[in-house]
Design a protein around this motif. Structure first.
Motif, PDB file in Angstrom:
ATOM      1  N   LEU A 107       0.817  -1.207   0.000  1.00  0.00           N
ATOM      2  CA  LEU A 107       0.000   0.000   0.000  1.00  0.00           C
ATOM      3  C   LEU A 107       0.857   1.266   0.000  1.00  0.00           C
ATOM      4  O   LEU A 107       0.497   2.278  -0.595  1.00  0.00           O
ATOM      5  N   LEU A 108       2.007   1.186   0.643  1.00  0.00           N
ATOM      6  CA  LEU A 108       2.879   2.347   0.772  1.00  0.00           C
ATOM      7  C   LEU A 108       3.696   2.631  -0.486  1.00  0.00           C
ATOM      8  O   LEU A 108       4.372   3.648  -0.571  1.00  0.00           O
ATOM      9  N   GLU A 109       3.626   1.723  -1.465  1.00  0.00           N
ATOM     10  CA  GLU A 109       4.403   1.889  -2.701  1.00  0.00           C
ATOM     11  C   GLU A 109       3.732   2.810  -3.718  1.00  0.00           C
ATOM     12  O   GLU A 109       4.371   3.234  -4.672  1.00  0.00           O
ATOM     13  N   TYR A 110       2.463   3.106  -3.523  1.00  0.00           N
ATOM     14  CA  TYR A 110       1.706   3.850  -4.527  1.00  0.00           C
ATOM     15  C   TYR A 110       1.608   5.332  -4.181  1.00  0.00           C
ATOM     16  O   TYR A 110       1.333   5.686  -3.036  1.00  0.00           O
ATOM     17  N   SER A 111       1.798   6.164  -5.176  1.00  0.00           N
ATOM     18  CA  SER A 111       1.505   7.581  -4.993  1.00  0.00           C
ATOM     19  C   SER A 111      -0.021   7.718  -4.985  1.00  0.00           C
ATOM     20  O   SER A 111      -0.730   6.826  -5.469  1.00  0.00           O
ATOM     21  N   PRO A 112      -0.537   8.838  -4.464  1.00  0.00           N
ATOM     22  CA  PRO A 112      -1.999   9.028  -4.500  1.00  0.00           C
ATOM     23  C   PRO A 112      -2.564   8.960  -5.923  1.00  0.00           C
ATOM     24  O   PRO A 112      -3.660   8.450  -6.128  1.00  0.00           O
ATOM     25  N   GLU A 113      -1.797   9.434  -6.906  1.00  0.00           N
ATOM     26  CA  GLU A 113      -2.255   9.392  -8.297  1.00  0.00           C
ATOM     27  C   GLU A 113      -2.281   7.951  -8.816  1.00  0.00           C
ATOM     28  O   GLU A 113      -3.238   7.544  -9.477  1.00  0.00           O
ATOM     29  N   ILE A 162      -6.700   4.687   5.030  1.00  0.00           N
ATOM     30  CA  ILE A 162      -7.901   4.008   5.539  1.00  0.00           C
ATOM     31  C   ILE A 162      -7.753   2.495   5.423  1.00  0.00           C
ATOM     32  O   ILE A 162      -8.190   1.743   6.302  1.00  0.00           O
ATOM     33  N   TYR A 163      -7.073   2.044   4.374  1.00  0.00           N
ATOM     34  CA  TYR A 163      -6.932   0.601   4.163  1.00  0.00           C
ATOM     35  C   TYR A 163      -5.986  -0.039   5.173  1.00  0.00           C
ATOM     36  O   TYR A 163      -6.147  -1.230   5.482  1.00  0.00           O
ATOM     37  N   LEU A 164      -5.051   0.721   5.695  1.00  0.00           N
ATOM     38  CA  LEU A 164      -4.207   0.169   6.766  1.00  0.00           C
ATOM     39  C   LEU A 164      -5.082  -0.221   7.956  1.00  0.00           C
ATOM     40  O   LEU A 164      -4.939  -1.312   8.528  1.00  0.00           O
ATOM     41  N   ASN A 165      -6.010   0.646   8.313  1.00  0.00           N
ATOM     42  CA  ASN A 165      -6.929   0.360   9.419  1.00  0.00           C
ATOM     43  C   ASN A 165      -7.886  -0.779   9.076  1.00  0.00           C
ATOM     44  O   ASN A 165      -8.152  -1.646   9.916  1.00  0.00           O
ATOM     45  N   LEU A 166      -8.424  -0.781   7.868  1.00  0.00           N
ATOM     46  CA  LEU A 166      -9.351  -1.842   7.470  1.00  0.00           C
ATOM     47  C   LEU A 166      -8.664  -3.206   7.450  1.00  0.00           C
ATOM     48  O   LEU A 166      -9.234  -4.206   7.893  1.00  0.00           O
ATOM     49  N   LEU A 167      -7.433  -3.241   6.964  1.00  0.00           N
ATOM     50  CA  LEU A 167      -6.696  -4.513   6.937  1.00  0.00           C
ATOM     51  C   LEU A 167      -6.415  -5.005   8.349  1.00  0.00           C
ATOM     52  O   LEU A 167      -6.511  -6.207   8.629  1.00  0.00           O
ATOM     53  N   ASP A 168      -6.100  -4.082   9.256  1.00  0.00           N
ATOM     54  CA  ASP A 168      -5.927  -4.475  10.665  1.00  0.00           C
ATOM     55  C   ASP A 168      -7.238  -5.008  11.245  1.00  0.00           C
ATOM     56  O   ASP A 168      -7.248  -5.978  12.013  1.00  0.00           O
ATOM     57  N   GLN A 169      -8.343  -4.378  10.872  1.00  0.00           N
ATOM     58  CA  GLN A 169      -9.662  -4.822  11.341  1.00  0.00           C
ATOM     59  C   GLN A 169      -9.970  -6.227  10.822  1.00  0.00           C
ATOM     60  O   GLN A 169     -10.517  -7.071  11.555  1.00  0.00           O
ATOM     61  N   TRP A 184     -10.159  -2.126 -12.797  1.00  0.00           N
ATOM     62  CA  TRP A 184     -10.122  -1.296 -11.607  1.00  0.00           C
ATOM     63  C   TRP A 184      -8.748  -0.708 -11.375  1.00  0.00           C
ATOM     64  O   TRP A 184      -7.735  -1.253 -11.800  1.00  0.00           O
ATOM     65  N   SER A 185      -8.736   0.388 -10.637  1.00  0.00           N
ATOM     66  CA  SER A 185      -7.481   0.932 -10.109  1.00  0.00           C
ATOM     67  C   SER A 185      -7.047   0.062  -8.932  1.00  0.00           C
ATOM     68  O   SER A 185      -7.834  -0.749  -8.419  1.00  0.00           O
ATOM     69  N   ILE A 186      -5.835   0.240  -8.475  1.00  0.00           N
ATOM     70  CA  ILE A 186      -5.364  -0.510  -7.307  1.00  0.00           C
ATOM     71  C   ILE A 186      -6.203  -0.120  -6.079  1.00  0.00           C
ATOM     72  O   ILE A 186      -6.508  -0.965  -5.233  1.00  0.00           O
ATOM     73  N   GLY A 187      -6.610   1.130  -6.005  1.00  0.00           N
ATOM     74  CA  GLY A 187      -7.461   1.571  -4.902  1.00  0.00           C
ATOM     75  C   GLY A 187      -8.812   0.877  -4.907  1.00  0.00           C
ATOM     76  O   GLY A 187      -9.326   0.490  -3.860  1.00  0.00           O
ATOM     77  N   GLN A 188      -9.392   0.701  -6.082  1.00  0.00           N
ATOM     78  CA  GLN A 188     -10.660  -0.017  -6.184  1.00  0.00           C
ATOM     79  C   GLN A 188     -10.490  -1.478  -5.774  1.00  0.00           C
ATOM     80  O   GLN A 188     -11.366  -2.056  -5.149  1.00  0.00           O
TER      81      GLN A 188
END
Length: 178
Positions: free
Chosen positions: A21-27, A110-117, A38-42
């Protein structure tokens, strides 16, 4: 596989998802390879929401004996799914009748938290599943009737399956492999 083994395998996949997750720029996170993909975010949205609101809900329904039935069999696709412990290593297309709305990516953190959940809820379910008789099942549209253990296992398989999609998107984004 036992529930604790499934949970361990899931945790390995989740750690990889978190590190990546940390490898991707916001773009990059919201860039789609084309209109059909899909995008990686999707993809992150899909695997996280599927785990929490589809797979884990069905595990819970089976454990609480609601929204399903006593008995029922997997179909041929379900039998193969669990025999090989994997989705087919191909790009799958969901039939239009089963498609929901296209996922909308949230901010990466947000996905860091969701993955922990997902890991935390998985640990709780992994403790409950061995106490279940496996008689109560909920219908999975592609695979037939699954019990709590099978729903739990299918979630882990789903995370691994989407690593193929992640690799395709990473190639498109030219993300270096570690």
């Amino acid at each position: 596989m036992q529930a604790n083994e499934i949970q361990s395998a899931l945790e390995k996949s989740v750690e990889y998802y978190k590190k990546s997750l940390l490898e991707y720029s916001p773009e990059q996170f919201v860039t789609k390879p084309n209109d059909e993909e899909w995008s990686i975010g999707q993809m992150y949205e899909h695997v996280c929401m599927s785990a929490l609101y589809f797979f884990y809900k069905r595990v819970t329904y089976c454990l609480e004996q609601r929204k399903g039935q006593i008995g029922g069999d997997k179909n041929i696709y379900g039998e193969k799914q669990f025999k090989y412990n994997s989705f087919p290593p191909t790009k799958l297309k969901i039939p239009d009748a089963l498609k929901g709305p296209e996922p909308v990516a949230q901010e990466q953190h947000i996905y860091l938290n969701l993955l922990d959940q997902i890991v935390a809820e998985g640990k709780i379910l992994a403790e409950r599943i061995p106490l279940d008789t496996g008689e109560y099942k909920c219908l999975q549209p592609a695979f037939g009737w699954l019990d709590a253990h099978e729903w739990f296992w299918l979630n882990e398989q789903h995370f691994r399956h989407h690593l193929l999609q992640k690799a395709r998107i990473d190639t498109f984004l030219d993300i270096a492999k570690n």
